[in-house]
Design an enzyme around this catalytic site. Structure first.
Site, PDB file in Angstrom:
ATOM      1  N   LYS A 195       0.631  -1.112   0.036  1.00  0.00           N
ATOM      2  CA  LYS A 195      -0.059   0.063  -0.011  1.00  0.00           C
ATOM      3  C   LYS A 195       0.921   1.216   0.061  1.00  0.00           C
ATOM      4  CE  LYS A 195      -3.646   2.497   2.526  1.00  0.00           C
ATOM      5  NZ  LYS A 195      -4.605   2.172   3.643  1.00  0.00           N
ATOM      6  N   LYS A 199      -2.386  -1.517  -3.772  1.00  0.00           N
ATOM      7  CA  LYS A 199      -3.167  -0.294  -3.633  1.00  0.00           C
ATOM      8  C   LYS A 199      -2.185   0.959  -3.793  1.00  0.00           C
ATOM      9  CE  LYS A 199      -5.994   2.026  -0.448  1.00  0.00           C
ATOM     10  NZ  LYS A 199      -6.510   2.166   0.902  1.00  0.00           N
TER      11      LYS A 199
END
Ligand code: PBG
Length: 354
Positions: free
Chosen positions: A221, A275
């Site tokens: 992330k 992400k």
């Protein structure tokens, strides 16, 4: 085998611009366009297909009854009260969407420095999970584990003297995960990026008898500008102090993403996520190729907002951009996508239109 690509380019170029189409066809044995000639043929040679099974639909929940409040930076996305979230879950089930991801908009009066509302077994997200699992038992429910919807400073972890405390945060996250599992959550998704949290959550869940609860790790992330509209939706953008670069990853790194993913798998993650989505397709492709794990992409709020904003301006065809962006995740190796377009693309797929 040598492939014959036809005559040298100069010969083609030498045809005067005003001349009629060359009388002699180019001497080409290989013509990639043949397979693209008709829709039936394009369908037949298509390599990647998006299905509703690939979709996870993120929903924002808010206190109250029959409330649907728009999120200005995310056109067509609303914060839903629990009873409205149940309606959305019913719609998702009808559309064959396998899983929802729930994110709470916590009333500012319930936010504090340590995010203690995260540990309230009757907090908004837990109530939403219970209601959805009761009314729509066959749909999967995923919950984020992180403190940002609950902290007054908007960070995912405990903040003391300007420092995010790793190990102390992990202790709280384990309790948050157990509380969400008790509410009926099927997939725990740690989105906080603390070191060691997947292993700690796994053993915390196991000790409390939640050995079957899955973990989808937000493994790679990044500290991204594309989360802005999400922070509007959960109400943390106004209060966020500083940025998240001491725990979320540097957008310039990919080898580090592989190390993060490897650790989360070793600690017990059942599924991993990359992400944001489109700006990180290279990372997604490497993660899938390296580990062969169930791998998900999060098409985040800012990606959604970009497509919607351009479409609303008439600058691109929103429907086509949505479909193209989602199939790109499949092409890069994703097994599924968290996307705010989930219901819309599922409607389209149902009609056979995507
Ligand atoms: C919270 C969280 C964020 C997102 C998912 N979980 C925001 C952040 O890390 O600041 C972003 C999702 C999106 O932008 O759609 N930890």
């Amino acid at each position: 085998m040598a492939i014959k690509f036809g005559r040298p380019l100069e010969r083609v170029r030498s045809v005067p611009a005003e001349a009629e189409a060359p009388a002699t066809p180019l001497d080409l044995a290989v013509r990639p366009r043949r397979n693209r000639r008709a829709e039936w043929s394009r369908r037949m040679v298509r390599e990647h297909v998006l299905s509703t099974d690939d979709l996870i639909w993120p929903l924002f929940v808010v206190d109250g009854t029959d409330v649907r409040t728009p999120v200005a930076s995310m056109p067509d996305v609303e914060r839903l009260s629990v009873n409205q979230a149940v309606r959305a879950a019913e719609r998702a089930a009808k559309l064959n969407i396998p899983c929802l991801a729930l994110f709470p908009y916590t009333d500012p009066s319930k936010r504090d420095n340590d995010g203690t509302e995260a540990l309230n077994a009757d907090n908004l997200v837990c109530r939403a999970v219970r209601a959805i699992k009761k009314e729509v038992p066959d749909i999967g429910v995923l919950c984020d584990v992180a403190l940002d919807p609950y902290t007054s400073h908007g960070h995912d972890g405990l903040l003391h003297d300007g420092v995010i405390l790793n190990d102390e945060t992990v202790t709280v996250l384990v309790r948050q995960a157990v509380i969400q599992a008790e509410a009926g959550c099927d997939i725990i998704a740690p989105s906080d990026m603390m070191d060691g949290r997947v292993g700690a959550i796994r053993s915390g869940l196991d000790q409390k008898g939640f050995g079957d609860v899955q973990i989808m790790a937000y493994a790679a992330k990044y500290a991204s500008a594309f989360y802005g509209p999400f922070r509007d939706a959960v109400g943390s953008s106004a209060t966020l102090t500083g940025d998240k670069r001491t725990y979320q990853m540097d957008p310039a790194n990919t080898d580090e993403a592989l190390r993060e993913v490897e650790l989360d798998i070793a600690e017990g993650a059942d599924m991993v996520m990359v992400k944001p989505g489109l700006p990180y397709l290279d990372v997604l492709a490497r993660v899938k190729a390296t580990f062969g794990m169930p791998t998900f992409a999060y098409q985040v709020s800012g990606e959604y907002a970009m497509i919607m904003a351009a479409a609303k301006n008439g600058w691109l065809d929103g429907d086509k951009a949505m479909t193209e962006s989602l199939v790109a995740f499949k092409r890069a190796g994703a097994d599924g996508v968290l996307t705010y377009f989930a219901a819309r693309i599922a409607e389209k797929l149902k009609k056979g239109g995507a």
